[in-house]
Design a protein around this motif. Sequence first.
Motif, PDB file in Angstrom:
ATOM      1  N   ARG A 147      -5.074 -15.978 -38.477  1.00 11.10           N
ATOM      2  CA  ARG A 147      -6.157 -16.315 -37.803  1.00 11.10           C
ATOM      3  C   ARG A 147      -7.249 -16.802 -38.701  1.00 11.10           C
ATOM      4  N   GLU A 148      -7.794 -17.867 -38.452  1.00 10.53           N
ATOM      5  CA  GLU A 148      -8.806 -17.987 -39.225  1.00 10.53           C
ATOM      6  C   GLU A 148     -10.497 -17.723 -38.345  1.00 10.53           C
ATOM      7  N   SER A 149     -11.431 -17.508 -39.222  1.00 10.39           N
ATOM      8  CA  SER A 149     -12.519 -17.090 -38.365  1.00 10.39           C
ATOM      9  C   SER A 149     -14.011 -17.618 -39.542  1.00 10.39           C
ATOM     10  N   GLY A 150     -14.908 -17.775 -38.776  1.00 11.17           N
ATOM     11  CA  GLY A 150     -16.038 -18.141 -39.318  1.00 11.17           C
ATOM     12  C   GLY A 150     -16.452 -19.721 -39.330  1.00 11.17           C
ATOM     13  N   LEU A 151     -15.661 -20.449 -38.521  1.00  5.57           N
ATOM     14  CA  LEU A 151     -15.982 -21.768 -38.437  1.00  5.57           C
ATOM     15  C   LEU A 151     -16.827 -22.192 -37.216  1.00  5.57           C
ATOM     16  N   PRO A 152     -17.905 -22.616 -37.517  1.00  2.54           N
ATOM     17  CA  PRO A 152     -19.089 -22.484 -36.414  1.00  2.54           C
ATOM     18  C   PRO A 152     -18.553 -23.866 -35.417  1.00  2.54           C
ATOM     19  N   VAL A 153     -18.197 -25.041 -35.715  1.00  3.83           N
ATOM     20  CA  VAL A 153     -17.996 -26.032 -35.250  1.00  3.83           C
ATOM     21  C   VAL A 153     -16.415 -26.477 -35.291  1.00  3.83           C
ATOM     22  N   MET A 154     -15.883 -26.695 -34.071  1.00  7.21           N
ATOM     23  CA  MET A 154     -14.301 -27.256 -34.181  1.00  7.21           C
ATOM     24  C   MET A 154     -13.989 -27.940 -32.945  1.00  7.21           C
ATOM     25  N   ASN A 155     -13.185 -29.078 -33.185  1.00  8.25           N
ATOM     26  CA  ASN A 155     -12.832 -29.792 -32.399  1.00  8.25           C
ATOM     27  C   ASN A 155     -11.544 -29.086 -31.778  1.00  8.25           C
ATOM     28  N   ARG A 156     -11.816 -28.647 -30.304  1.00  8.89           N
ATOM     29  CA  ARG A 156     -10.651 -27.815 -29.518  1.00  8.89           C
ATOM     30  C   ARG A 156      -9.513 -28.400 -29.189  1.00  8.89           C
ATOM     31  N   SER A 157      -9.854 -29.762 -29.201  1.00  8.46           N
ATOM     32  CA  SER A 157      -8.285 -30.575 -28.958  1.00  8.46           C
ATOM     33  C   SER A 157      -8.018 -31.977 -29.748  1.00  8.46           C
ATOM     34  N   PRO A 158      -7.826 -31.481 -31.124  1.00  7.35           N
ATOM     35  CA  PRO A 158      -7.702 -32.896 -31.694  1.00  7.35           C
ATOM     36  C   PRO A 158      -6.491 -33.591 -31.617  1.00  7.35           C
ATOM     37  N   SER A 159      -6.826 -34.853 -31.617  1.00  7.04           N
ATOM     38  CA  SER A 159      -5.691 -35.613 -31.068  1.00  7.04           C
ATOM     39  C   SER A 159      -4.651 -36.015 -31.993  1.00  7.04           C
ATOM     40  N   ARG A 160      -4.953 -35.785 -33.353  1.00 10.39           N
ATOM     41  CA  ARG A 160      -4.159 -36.190 -34.302  1.00 10.39           C
ATOM     42  C   ARG A 160      -3.165 -35.048 -34.479  1.00 10.39           C
TER      43      ARG A 160
END
Length: 237
Positions: A169-182
């Motif tokens: 489990r990672e934490s502390g990431l404010p912005v993240m692409n919730r559905s990366p296509s790669r």
Amino acid sequence: VQAVPTSGPSTEAAEIAALREALERSEAQVRALRSDTQHRIRNLLSVVRSISARPIERAASLEDLELHQSGRINALARVEDMLLRGDNSADLEEIIDEELLVVLGGQGDDRRSLEGPPVRLTVKAAERLALAFHELTTNALKFGALSREDGRVSVEWRIAGDRFHLTWRESGLPVMNRSPSRRGFGRDLIETALPYDLGAQTRLSFAPGGIICEIELPLTGLLIVSASDVPGLEMRS
Ligand SMILES: Nc1ncnc2c1ncn2[C@@H]1O[C@H](COP(=O)(O)OP(=O)(O)OP(=O)(O)O)[C@@H](O)[C@H]1O
Ligand SMILES: [Mg+2]
């Protein structure tokens, strides 16, 4: 110097028979060891092949490919070392810790937490999972929690019945692409190769704050759980 006979012919024959038996036993051990080594080499080569089979056109650049491939081979070398030291098994916590420490260095202590009962992995599980933790760690560094000063990784595992469950489990990431296509080597390994090679069930969730990766494995043949932690369980491959 003249030998002094200490025994009769029948004792001598018995001694010769015992020696011959011991010799046959050690020859059988050498044969078993040789076949075990051949098996290990074949398996190891297939893991190396799976690493190097990645098409060049899927890498960002040749340098990127070089860096990632050598990182993967180094991770494999680290776990092979542990397996050699551990007589064909390796400690799960040590495997995860080694990977995280390679990227976190001395400041690792407050950015990672590992929690779970002592578990040793047999060769196949150790090799595959070491590569998976290497992918998770490099992804965390490139895109995830470890790309930030204050991001954290916590890994917890437990045994329930005849299954092993692990959560990264990672934490502390404010912005993240919730559905990366790669889908690169990392996701391929976790979402396709672990289920195929180890019979694992895996899930990668791109959750707010950081990714969650769940890995569930059957115990049989893959893990050696200390009997004192789970009464009645002592498994070997
Ligand atoms: N820890 C993470 N945090 C946020 N996004 C992630 C994380 N891990 C993976 N991703 C996203 O998922 C995508 C696919 O990851 P994957 O590991 O399969 O490929 P890659 O890292 O881009 O390339 P490769 O693993 O082949 O070097 C990444 O490009 C990224 O967008
Ligand atoms: Mg990756």
